[in-house]
Scaffold this motif. Structure first.
Motif, PDB file in Angstrom:
ATOM      1  N   GLU A  57       0.806  -1.170   0.067  1.00  0.00           N
ATOM      2  CA  GLU A  57       0.068  -0.064  -0.002  1.00  0.00           C
ATOM      3  C   GLU A  57       0.759   1.044  -0.039  1.00  0.00           C
ATOM      4  N   SER A  58       1.941   1.148   0.754  1.00  0.00           N
ATOM      5  CA  SER A  58       2.986   2.306   0.787  1.00  0.00           C
ATOM      6  C   SER A  58       3.425   2.718  -0.412  1.00  0.00           C
ATOM      7  N   LEU A  59       4.105   1.637  -1.061  1.00  0.00           N
ATOM      8  CA  LEU A  59       4.733   1.705  -2.261  1.00  0.00           C
ATOM      9  C   LEU A  59       3.841   1.894  -3.542  1.00  0.00           C
ATOM     10  N   VAL A  60       2.491   1.313  -3.684  1.00  0.00           N
ATOM     11  CA  VAL A  60       1.810   1.672  -4.872  1.00  0.00           C
ATOM     12  C   VAL A  60       1.065   2.764  -4.769  1.00  0.00           C
ATOM     13  N   LYS A  61       0.451   3.020  -3.617  1.00  0.00           N
ATOM     14  CA  LYS A  61      -0.363   4.149  -3.381  1.00  0.00           C
ATOM     15  C   LYS A  61       0.336   5.457  -2.769  1.00  0.00           C
ATOM     16  N   GLY A  62       0.999   5.154  -1.652  1.00  0.00           N
ATOM     17  CA  GLY A  62       1.614   6.049  -1.032  1.00  0.00           C
ATOM     18  C   GLY A  62       2.796   7.123  -1.782  1.00  0.00           C
ATOM     19  N   LEU A  63       3.613   6.496  -2.467  1.00  0.00           N
ATOM     20  CA  LEU A  63       4.749   7.259  -3.320  1.00  0.00           C
ATOM     21  C   LEU A  63       3.603   8.371  -4.409  1.00  0.00           C
ATOM     22  N   LYS A  64       2.488   7.753  -4.630  1.00  0.00           N
ATOM     23  CA  LYS A  64       1.892   8.847  -5.765  1.00  0.00           C
ATOM     24  C   LYS A  64       1.328   9.821  -4.938  1.00  0.00           C
ATOM     25  N   LEU A  65       0.941   9.820  -3.765  1.00  0.00           N
ATOM     26  CA  LEU A  65       0.368  10.706  -2.774  1.00  0.00           C
ATOM     27  C   LEU A  65       1.364  11.809  -2.512  1.00  0.00           C
ATOM     28  N   VAL A  66       2.589  11.163  -2.094  1.00  0.00           N
ATOM     29  CA  VAL A  66       3.687  12.357  -1.788  1.00  0.00           C
ATOM     30  C   VAL A  66       4.187  13.076  -2.965  1.00  0.00           C
ATOM     31  N   GLY A  67       4.264  12.442  -4.260  1.00  0.00           N
ATOM     32  CA  GLY A  67       4.992  12.966  -5.306  1.00  0.00           C
ATOM     33  C   GLY A  67       6.412  13.165  -5.212  1.00  0.00           C
ATOM     34  N   THR A  68       7.093  13.833  -6.226  1.00  0.00           N
ATOM     35  CA  THR A  68       8.336  13.826  -6.279  1.00  0.00           C
ATOM     36  C   THR A  68       8.901  15.366  -5.928  1.00  0.00           C
ATOM     37  N   THR A  69       8.148  16.126  -5.572  1.00  0.00           N
ATOM     38  CA  THR A  69       8.384  17.635  -5.032  1.00  0.00           C
ATOM     39  C   THR A  69       9.026  17.582  -3.820  1.00  0.00           C
ATOM     40  N   SER A  70       9.991  18.227  -3.410  1.00  0.00           N
ATOM     41  CA  SER A  70      10.704  18.350  -2.080  1.00  0.00           C
ATOM     42  C   SER A  70      11.250  19.616  -1.905  1.00  0.00           C
ATOM     43  N   VAL A  71      11.558  20.176  -0.608  1.00  0.00           N
ATOM     44  CA  VAL A  71      12.124  21.144  -0.521  1.00  0.00           C
ATOM     45  C   VAL A  71      13.306  20.946   0.506  1.00  0.00           C
TER      46      VAL A  71
END
Length: 399
Positions: free
Chosen positions: A294-308
């Protein structure tokens, strides 16, 4: 015991195992699984050491497929390790050269333990789709390590697109204590919802990405990803709530601080686990890990690639300061030592508060004994006749 079989075949290795079994007893008894390691020559020794240590808790047959020069002639060099040289397991090292490097499944199949689970571990380089790779298809559990790739985030994205039941990654295993501490903190009053979260870690830390993904799925709130310099690993987590934030910060080495509203700052041992410890933890289960999926398949998309950057997040009040957390932890440690010292000082008088009374009673008892002894001595002296009187009344003999 170490037995070398240069330029051998799988049949030679199998026959040698049978002969050694007849000489030393049934080595396969107590072996709970077959652990197959696919590794390059450069990482072979470290991988074998980690596997040998991990399988002390799970005695196994370890088969290491060491991939050598693919351009050379076809050759198989085998080595069998038993007893003290293999720990609680038995180790078969197969060094493949030439075209054999592409046929690992065919080489390893005759040596698998019958009727036992098969676990595959790629300590470094692994296929893009591990479940559909020829050798990965025979395993119930497939373990990779995204931290060893040149682009961990892209590797996780490939894992997400090709996920199959039984896949897992040591980057996820290294989060076990972090997830446990955060869950325990949220299980305490006040029971408030988390409105947003910030996870800070190195830009090349897949564990940081997976922790942010796990929080995004479980808390169903906005999760930011803040980055630090490469190579630093996980740094901190902030969970915002109405009563105030929960901050879990790794301040130095294996020490972390946990700060919660209405509670004192706590210093916690949050050491980084070794590959052997992570591998041993993964060998405890052979079923699918739904939380990881769940974390790998769904969670990564929710966080996205943008970071500060971490400094930007701290300046905006979205992430805790490591320096401030370190000072708070040091202060809490000093106060704890001070309280312990005061408690010891206060305990000393209470333990001896009856000492003056006891001393007085002892002196009175001693005085009574002394007085009685003196009286008896005086009486004895008074009733005892003096020698001089006895001499005076005794008649003298005639000469």
């Amino acid at each position: 015991m170490i037995v070398d079989l240069p330029s051998a075949t799988t049949q030679d290795v199998s026959k040698k195992l049978v002969r050694l079994r007849n000489q030393t007893g049934a080595m396969t008894l107590g072996r709970v699984l077959t652990l197959v390691i696919v590794v390059d020559e450069a990482d072979a020794d470290a991988a074998l050491d980690a596997a040998s240590e991990a399988t002390r808790q799970h005695p196994s047959r370890i088969i290491a497929l060491v991939l050598g020069n693919k351009r050379g002639a076809n050759r198989l060099d085998a080595q069998i390790r038993l007893g003290g040289d293999a720990g609680a397991s038995e180790i078969v090292v197969l060094r493949l050269y030439g075209a054999l490097t592409n046929h690992g499944r065919s080489v390893v199949t005759p040596l698998l333990l019958p009727d036992s689970p098969i676990v595959l571990w790629w300590p470094s380089t692994s296929p893009d789709d591990v479940a559909k790779s020829p050798i990965g298809a025979i395993a119930q559990r497939r373990i990779t390590d995204a931290a060893t790739s040149t682009s961990p985030r892209k590797t996780l994205q490939r894992r997400a697109s090709n996920y199959a039941d039984g896949d897992t990654d040591l980057a996820w295993t290294r989060l076990t204590r972090w997830r446990g501490l955060l869950t325990a903190a949220l299980d305490q009053a006040p029971y408030e919802s988390v409105t947003e979260a910030t996870v800070t870690g190195a830009s090349d830390s897949p564990s940081t990405d997976l922790l942010a993904a796990w929080l995004a799925v479980r808390l169903r709130c906005k999760v930011r990803r803040a980055r630090t310099r490469p190579g630093g690993g996980m740094s901190s987590v902030r969970l915002e709530r109405a009563s105030g934030p929960i901050d879990l910060v790794r301040t130095e080495g294996s020490i972390a601080t946990l700060t919660q509203p209405g509670q004192p700052v706590r210093r916690i041992n949050l050491a980084r686990i070794s590959n052997a410890q992570a591998l041993a933890e993964e060998l405890r289960r052979l079923d699918a890990d739904e939380v990881y999926e769940e974390s790998l398949v769904k969670g990564l998309k929710l966080v996205g690639t943008t970071s500060v950057t971490a400094s930007e997040a701290v300046a905006d009040g979205e992430a805790p300061s490591v320096a401030a957390a370190r000072k708070a932890g040091d202060k809490a440690q000093r106060e704890g030592r001070k309280l312990t010292g005061n408690a010891m000082v206060e305990a000393a008088p209470s333990a001896t508060k009856d000492a003056p009374t006891v001393k007085k009673a002892a002196r009175r008892k001693l005085a009574a004994k002394t007085s009685g002894a003196t009286t008896k001595k005086s009486t004895a002296r008074a009733t005892t006749p003096k020698k001089s009187t006895a001499r005076a009344t005794t008649p003298k003999k005639k000469s």
